[in-house]
Design an enzyme around this catalytic site. Structure first.
Site, PDB file in Angstrom:
ATOM      1  N   LYS A  23       0.836  -1.208   0.000  1.00 24.58           N
ATOM      2  CA  LYS A  23       0.000   0.000   0.000  1.00 24.58           C
ATOM      3  C   LYS A  23       0.862   1.246   0.000  1.00 24.58           C
ATOM      4  O   LYS A  23       0.579   2.218  -0.711  1.00 24.58           O
ATOM      5  CB  LYS A  23      -0.900  -0.007   1.240  1.00 24.58           C
ATOM      6  CG  LYS A  23      -1.607   1.325   1.519  1.00 24.58           C
ATOM      7  CD  LYS A  23      -2.222   1.334   2.890  1.00 24.58           C
ATOM      8  CE  LYS A  23      -2.923   2.648   3.180  1.00 24.58           C
ATOM      9  NZ  LYS A  23      -1.966   3.784   3.286  1.00 24.58           N
ATOM     10  N   ASN A  24       1.928   1.234   0.796  1.00 25.65           N
ATOM     11  CA  ASN A  24       2.767   2.421   0.926  1.00 25.65           C
ATOM     12  C   ASN A  24       3.684   2.637  -0.271  1.00 25.65           C
ATOM     13  O   ASN A  24       4.468   3.588  -0.285  1.00 25.65           O
ATOM     14  CB  ASN A  24       3.608   2.325   2.204  1.00 25.65           C
ATOM     15  CG  ASN A  24       2.757   2.472   3.450  1.00 25.65           C
ATOM     16  OD1 ASN A  24       1.688   3.060   3.421  1.00 25.65           O
ATOM     17  ND2 ASN A  24       3.221   1.910   4.558  1.00 25.65           N
ATOM     18  N   ARG A  93      -4.364  10.055   2.933  1.00 26.27           N
ATOM     19  CA  ARG A  93      -3.150  10.837   3.114  1.00 26.27           C
ATOM     20  C   ARG A  93      -2.223  10.803   1.904  1.00 26.27           C
ATOM     21  O   ARG A  93      -1.633  11.811   1.534  1.00 26.27           O
ATOM     22  CB  ARG A  93      -2.412  10.301   4.349  1.00 26.27           C
ATOM     23  CG  ARG A  93      -1.043  10.929   4.607  1.00 26.27           C
ATOM     24  CD  ARG A  93      -1.150  12.352   5.069  1.00 26.27           C
ATOM     25  NE  ARG A  93       0.155  13.009   5.118  1.00 26.27           N
ATOM     26  CZ  ARG A  93       0.336  14.248   5.526  1.00 26.27           C
ATOM     27  NH1 ARG A  93      -0.703  14.968   5.917  1.00 26.27           N
ATOM     28  NH2 ARG A  93       1.534  14.793   5.534  1.00 26.27           N
ATOM     29  N   ASP A 117      -5.551   8.669   8.033  1.00 26.02           N
ATOM     30  CA  ASP A 117      -5.666   8.162   9.397  1.00 26.02           C
ATOM     31  C   ASP A 117      -5.405   9.241  10.442  1.00 26.02           C
ATOM     32  O   ASP A 117      -4.528  10.099  10.267  1.00 26.02           O
ATOM     33  CB  ASP A 117      -4.654   7.033   9.625  1.00 26.02           C
ATOM     34  CG  ASP A 117      -5.037   5.770   8.876  1.00 26.02           C
ATOM     35  OD1 ASP A 117      -6.239   5.591   8.616  1.00 26.02           O
ATOM     36  OD2 ASP A 117      -4.141   4.974   8.568  1.00 26.02           O
ATOM     37  N   ASP A 305       4.014   1.457  11.808  1.00 22.70           N
ATOM     38  CA  ASP A 305       2.795   0.793  11.339  1.00 22.70           C
ATOM     39  C   ASP A 305       2.604  -0.599  11.940  1.00 22.70           C
ATOM     40  O   ASP A 305       1.514  -1.167  11.840  1.00 22.70           O
ATOM     41  CB  ASP A 305       2.804   0.682   9.809  1.00 22.70           C
ATOM     42  CG  ASP A 305       2.382   1.975   9.137  1.00 22.70           C
ATOM     43  OD1 ASP A 305       1.980   2.916   9.853  1.00 22.70           O
ATOM     44  OD2 ASP A 305       2.465   2.072   7.899  1.00 22.70           O
ATOM     45  N   ILE A 327       7.237   8.367  16.188  1.00 22.53           N
ATOM     46  CA  ILE A 327       6.893   8.902  14.869  1.00 22.53           C
ATOM     47  C   ILE A 327       5.607   9.723  14.914  1.00 22.53           C
ATOM     48  O   ILE A 327       5.602  10.890  14.520  1.00 22.53           O
ATOM     49  CB  ILE A 327       6.741   7.749  13.842  1.00 22.53           C
ATOM     50  CG1 ILE A 327       7.973   6.824  13.893  1.00 22.53           C
ATOM     51  CG2 ILE A 327       6.543   8.316  12.441  1.00 22.53           C
ATOM     52  CD1 ILE A 327       9.281   7.477  13.533  1.00 22.53           C
TER      53      ILE A 327
END
Length: 419
Positions: A23-24, A93, A117, A305, A327
């Site tokens: 996904k990232n 995002r 998110d 994550d 983070i």
């Protein structure tokens, strides 16, 4: 309609699962297609909600996008719009990653401040500062970030923090800039390396990917390519923690285990047996896990994550753990939901102190973001009775076929739709 999951606790997960593309990464690769006229084809794409969202953003800019299972086909015209649709952008995002390509290709970009998110403040100051060093003028106006430049020129850019998003936008802007850009304190994540590999295949001149200094020599134009998206290390890590959480035995394919080196080392410390292969790994947990401490850091540190999954495991481990989040300042919002399930967890600033209990108890809980939702599902797998996990649209944004994969491994999870 709103969906929730009903998670029946007590199952030991066993079997094999293969992860899809990250996904990232896929969303940033889709944005990079804006840099070249023609047809870009991406393979191994995850079938998650954010991919159609990004497709809508690109369509609003003038592209034609076809979603064909694991393939995404993007037809980028000679002329594209520089104004990203506010309704499409606010869905998630990663939409902000069109900022760099639009500034490079159109010399102007208007991108609504993105949604996504609720895990903490994620300002665009480093994105703007990097583009300004390349010669753009930027401002926030009417809820949008606006970047404008007659031409971009290479420059030395040093990030205050190795931000993944800022690294991506500066990279995609600099590939068409005049001269050489040196980006210091760049993010080193595998998804950044994947983006660099696609840009290199498109004709960009990039060296140093995977290190904290990336050098880009600008070229006049790029060409479209076919590219296979790197495996999703966060989904793979979630399955690794699911094995440890349920004292199970799961083999995960489709991932380079080097992308999860620290994660797998942590699992060894809790007592798991870990085997690695060229394209995957196996995690076996036979006894109650042992408590260990975690602190999240940029890659190659422990990924933020996966922090909710690590915390879920700590709640049932033997001993006390301290989890430090470096983070995102709001990533602990879900801890209250863990305590609904009987976890002994106390927040102290950017730390959580967790004392392991032998068994969690089922209760209704609510997802606040993608990863928190997955962590709550893992907790539900080890609770007595049936846990109802609400707001699972968050989970759908990051985990393709999550329920189906869980059930194939021996879980009992049901998706329920209600008005």
């Amino acid at each position: 309609m709103k969906d929730h999951f009903l998670v029946t606790g007590g199952a030991r997960l066993e079997g094999a699962v293969k992860v899809d593309g990250a996904k990232n990464s896929v969303l940033k690769l889709m944005s990079a297609s804006l840099l070249a006229e023609g047809t870009t084809v991406l393979h191994n794409c995850p079938e998650i909600a954010d991919v159609p969202y990004m497709a809508d953003v690109l369509r609003g800019l003038g592209c034609e996008v076809e979603l064909e299972g694991p393939d995404v086909v993007i037809h980028t015209p000679a002329e594209i719009s520089c104004d990203a649709d506010i309704d499409a952008v606010r869905q998630f995002r990663a939409s902000v990653c069109v900022l760099g390509p639009l500034t490079a290709r159109c010399h102007r970009a208007v991108v609504a401040l993105p949604g996504g998110d609720a895990i903490g403040s994620r300002p665009l100051d480093m994105h703007q500062s990097g583009l300004e060093k390349l010669g753009a003028h930027t401002r926030i106006e009417h809820g949008c970030v606006v970047a404008q430049a007659d031409r971009l020129r290479g420059a030395s850019v040093k990030l205050d923090f190795p931000s993944v998003g800022a690294t991506e936008n500066i990279l995609t802007a600099s590939v068409l800039a005049e001269g050489t850009t040196v980006l210091d304190n760049a993010a080193r994540e595998p998804e950044i390396v994947d983006l660099c590999h696609m840009l290199q295949a498109m004709g960009a001149q990039i060296t140093g990917e995977g290190s904290n200094t990336i050098t880009v020599t600008g070229v006049e134009r790029l060409h479209p390519v076919e590219h296979t998206v790197v495996g999703d290390r966060i989904v793979a890590g979630t399955w690794a923690y699911a094995a440890a959480m349920t004292r199970g035995d799961i083999t995960v394919g489709g991932i380079d285990p080097a992308h999860l080196h620290l994660v797998l080392e942590k699992l060894k410390l809790v007592g798991a047996e870990v085997e690695t292969y060229p394209t995957g790994f196996r995690v076996v947990q036979r006894e109650r896990p042992t408590a260990v401490d975690y602190q999240t850091l940029p890659f190659p540190g422990f990924p933020t994550d996966l922090q909710p999954m690590a915390l879920a495991l700590c709640t049932v481990s033997e001993g006390m753990s301290v989890i430090t989040e470096n983070i995102f300042e709001s990533r602990f919002r879900f801890v209250d939901e863990m305590t609904r399930l009987g976890a002994d967890a106390t927040i102290d600033g950017h730390h959580v102190v967790v004392r392991g209990v032998e068994r969690l108890s089922s209760a209704p809980v609510w997802s606040s973001d993608i990863r928190a939702g997955a962590g709550l599902v893992l907790a539900g797998l080890y609770a007595d009775g049936v846990t109802q996990v609400n707001d699972v649209f968050h989970i759908d944004r990051g985990y393709p076929g999550f329920v189906e994969s869980l059930n194939a491994l021996g879980a009992t999870v049901k998706r329920v739709s209600v008005e």
